[in-house]
Scaffold this motif. Structure first.
Motif, PDB file in Angstrom:
ATOM      1  N   GLU A   1     -62.231  -3.233   9.561  1.00  0.00           N
ATOM      2  CA  GLU A   1     -62.616  -2.697  10.868  1.00  0.00           C
ATOM      3  C   GLU A   1     -63.821  -3.453  11.422  1.00  0.00           C
ATOM      4  N   MET A   2     -64.743  -3.852  10.546  1.00  0.00           N
ATOM      5  CA  MET A   2     -65.887  -4.666  10.981  1.00  0.00           C
ATOM      6  C   MET A   2     -65.402  -5.982  11.593  1.00  0.00           C
ATOM      7  N   GLY A   3     -64.432  -6.617  10.917  1.00  0.00           N
ATOM      8  CA  GLY A   3     -63.893  -7.875  11.430  1.00  0.00           C
ATOM      9  C   GLY A   3     -63.202  -7.704  12.778  1.00  0.00           C
ATOM     10  N   ARG A   4     -62.405  -6.631  12.896  1.00  0.00           N
ATOM     11  CA  ARG A   4     -61.714  -6.385  14.171  1.00  0.00           C
ATOM     12  C   ARG A   4     -62.715  -6.141  15.303  1.00  0.00           C
TER      13      ARG A   4
ATOM     14  N   ASP B   1     -66.458 -10.674   2.336  1.00  0.00           N
ATOM     15  CA  ASP B   1     -66.259 -11.621   3.434  1.00  0.00           C
ATOM     16  C   ASP B   1     -64.782 -11.828   3.738  1.00  0.00           C
ATOM     17  N   ARG B   2     -63.956 -11.905   2.687  1.00  0.00           N
ATOM     18  CA  ARG B   2     -62.516 -12.118   2.912  1.00  0.00           C
ATOM     19  C   ARG B   2     -61.912 -10.989   3.728  1.00  0.00           C
ATOM     20  N   GLU B   3     -62.348  -9.758   3.473  1.00  0.00           N
ATOM     21  CA  GLU B   3     -61.773  -8.627   4.200  1.00  0.00           C
ATOM     22  C   GLU B   3     -62.240  -8.595   5.654  1.00  0.00           C
ATOM     23  N   ILE B   4     -63.471  -9.046   5.894  1.00  0.00           N
ATOM     24  CA  ILE B   4     -63.918  -9.178   7.286  1.00  0.00           C
ATOM     25  C   ILE B   4     -63.058 -10.217   8.001  1.00  0.00           C
TER      26      ILE B   4
ATOM     27  N   ILE C   1     -60.578  -9.934  11.353  1.00  0.00           N
ATOM     28  CA  ILE C   1     -60.564 -10.843  12.498  1.00  0.00           C
ATOM     29  C   ILE C   1     -59.133 -11.341  12.752  1.00  0.00           C
ATOM     30  N   GLY C   2     -58.440 -11.688  11.658  1.00  0.00           N
ATOM     31  CA  GLY C   2     -57.048 -12.126  11.787  1.00  0.00           C
ATOM     32  C   GLY C   2     -56.159 -11.034  12.355  1.00  0.00           C
ATOM     33  N   ASP C   3     -56.391  -9.779  11.950  1.00  0.00           N
ATOM     34  CA  ASP C   3     -55.618  -8.652  12.491  1.00  0.00           C
ATOM     35  C   ASP C   3     -55.787  -8.556  14.007  1.00  0.00           C
ATOM     36  N   TYR C   4     -57.030  -8.757  14.453  1.00  0.00           N
ATOM     37  CA  TYR C   4     -57.279  -8.681  15.895  1.00  0.00           C
ATOM     38  C   TYR C   4     -56.538  -9.796  16.637  1.00  0.00           C
ATOM     39  N   LEU C   5     -56.543 -10.984  16.073  1.00  0.00           N
ATOM     40  CA  LEU C   5     -55.858 -12.111  16.723  1.00  0.00           C
ATOM     41  C   LEU C   5     -54.357 -11.858  16.817  1.00  0.00           C
ATOM     42  N   ARG C   6     -53.782 -11.297  15.733  1.00  0.00           N
ATOM     43  CA  ARG C   6     -52.332 -11.056  15.731  1.00  0.00           C
ATOM     44  C   ARG C   6     -51.923  -9.932  16.682  1.00  0.00           C
ATOM     45  N   SER C   7     -52.831  -8.998  16.925  1.00  0.00           N
ATOM     46  CA  SER C   7     -52.479  -7.838  17.758  1.00  0.00           C
ATOM     47  C   SER C   7     -52.810  -8.050  19.234  1.00  0.00           C
ATOM     48  N   THR C   8     -53.347  -9.217  19.573  1.00  0.00           N
ATOM     49  CA  THR C   8     -53.679  -9.523  20.968  1.00  0.00           C
ATOM     50  C   THR C   8     -53.110 -10.892  21.340  1.00  0.00           C
TER      51      THR C   8
END
Length: 402
Positions: free
Chosen positions: A250-253, A27-30, A34-41
């Motif tokens: 990648e699932m989280g993103r 769960d932490r890696e998912i 999600i955090g990676d997506y927020l930072r990159s957009t």
């Protein structure tokens, strides 16, 4: 007339609930993805996240927000969110039966078939002719484990192997000793050498402990691979466990990307994305090497566990139960090296790993890896690698730099 600079229109901040158990590495890696997506957009989300949302699951369907990304491996979550009207992205296991997926929801899944295939073929490639799977007791919350069993059975049958599956007991403090005794008895009953695929790293660690208690050499007689690549598990074992790295980030993103679109009107009813694994972190537990001598197998197993505690050849021979000269002869015949050289190899590998990690001084590395002095470690590095520990560290860091 001076031109005016148009100011960008401020984005609306959306309130998003992330319903995951932050105590689990999966769960932490998912969440990390999600955090990676927020930072990159330029997405502006106000996140609601608890360490374990299941403690306050009642009423979550009435969350006063704009969207939800949730772990749907838990049937209770599926039930509570069945009538949710907010944009919702489900994350969880892949299933062979399409009826197992929640209807009318976008679903991001870890690809169980590819996870198991990667682990199975890794063991097969090591030359192991017998395979087994250590799973979990059947339960609605363990549906993903049963999917991994099915994938294992299919692969074993395709290779003409018996699909040996053991579920054992759920691990809890009152049942721990009994569960370990039963597991050790199952391990003793298996044909050797055998490769065992554990459905999680936690189950892989349980396997390893049972092998140590039963005196079964790993990986000489039992090679073990887990799933999750959990760093915590690696710190709790003397023998480093190989593990499949899931595509959880990648699932989280992907989940965040879909929800982002849904917040702006897009809909993806029944849309499914299966995310494959990233690869395997190959460590000692699957570095199987066929050996004829039981003495060499037992000696290497002992060395693997205690090399960094400064053991000597005499102690290894005492553990195995033969004379030093006899053990040296077995090693020369099978390993083309001496017992001391094998001990030194493990110490050197441990020192290299610590230096690359960079969280200890050279003096600390020498002590923790069983060298009698810092000067001796320097001498070994120069003789074996042609450089000092510091030079090795600098080379390793420059090799991984962008």
């Amino acid at each position: 007339m001076p031109s005016t600079i148009r100011q960008p229109t401020p984005q609306k901040t959306h309130r998003i609930a992330l319903l995951f158990n932050a105590n689990k590495v999966y769960d932490r890696e998912i969440i990390t993805g999600i955090g990676d997506y927020l930072r990159s957009t330029r997405v502006a989300w106000d996140l609601f996240l608890e360490e374990d949302f299941r403690c306050r699951l009642a009423g979550i369907e009435h969350f006063d927000g704009d969207g939800i990304i949730a772990d749907f491996d838990d049937p209770a979550v599926c039930e509570v969110l069945a009538e949710c009207t907010l944009p919702l992205v489900a994350v969880g296991s892949s299933y062979e039966d399409p009826a197992q997926y929640p209807p009318n929801l976008p679903y991001i899944a870890t690809d169980n078939a590819k996870l198991i295939s990667l682990a199975f073929n890794h063991l097969l490639g090591a030359g192991l002719q017998h395979m087994a799977c250590y799973s979990l007791p059947e339960s609605p919350t363990n549906r993903w484990a049963q999917q991994r069993e099915l994938a294992f059975e299919r692969l074993a049958q395709a290779e003409g192997m018996e699909a040996e599956i053991y579920r054992g007991l759920a691990t809890s403090a009152p049942d721990w000793n009994h569960a370990t005794e039963q597991l050790a008895a199952w391990l003793e009953s298996l044909p050797k050498p055998v490769g065992i695929l554990a459905v999680t790293d936690a189950r892989a660690r349980h396997l390893l402990q049972a092998c140590l208690i039963a005196g079964i050499p790993v990986p000489e007689e039992v090679a073990i691979i887990g799933i999750d690549n959990d760093p915590l598990t690696r710190t709790l074992t003397r023998i480093q466990l190989s593990s499949v790295i899931q595509g959880t980030e990648e699932m989280g993103r992907t989940a965040a990307h879909l929800l982002h679109k849904m917040l702006h009107g897009a809909r993806f009813p029944g849309h499914r994305v299966l995310v494959p694994p990233v690869g395997i972190n190959v460590l000692e537990s699957t570095k199987y090497q066929p050996l004829a001598s039981q003495y060499v197998k037992r000696a290497r197993h002992f060395i693997r566990q205690y090399a960094c505690q400064g053991i000597r050849t005499e102690q290894v021979a005492d553990h195995v139960g033969v004379s030093r000269s006899s053990l040296e002869e077995y090693f020369r015949r099978e390993m083309q090296c001496t017992v001391h050289q094998e001990i030194l190899r493990y110490k050197l590998d441990a020192a290299k790993a610590m230096l690359v990690k960079g969280d200890a001084s050279s003096a600390e590395v020498a002590v923790r890896c069983g060298f009698t002095s810092l000067q001796y470690m320097y001498a070994v590095f120069r003789r074996e690698l042609g450089c000092t520990p510091r030079e090795y560290q600098e080379r390793a860091r420059s090799a991984v730099a962008p």
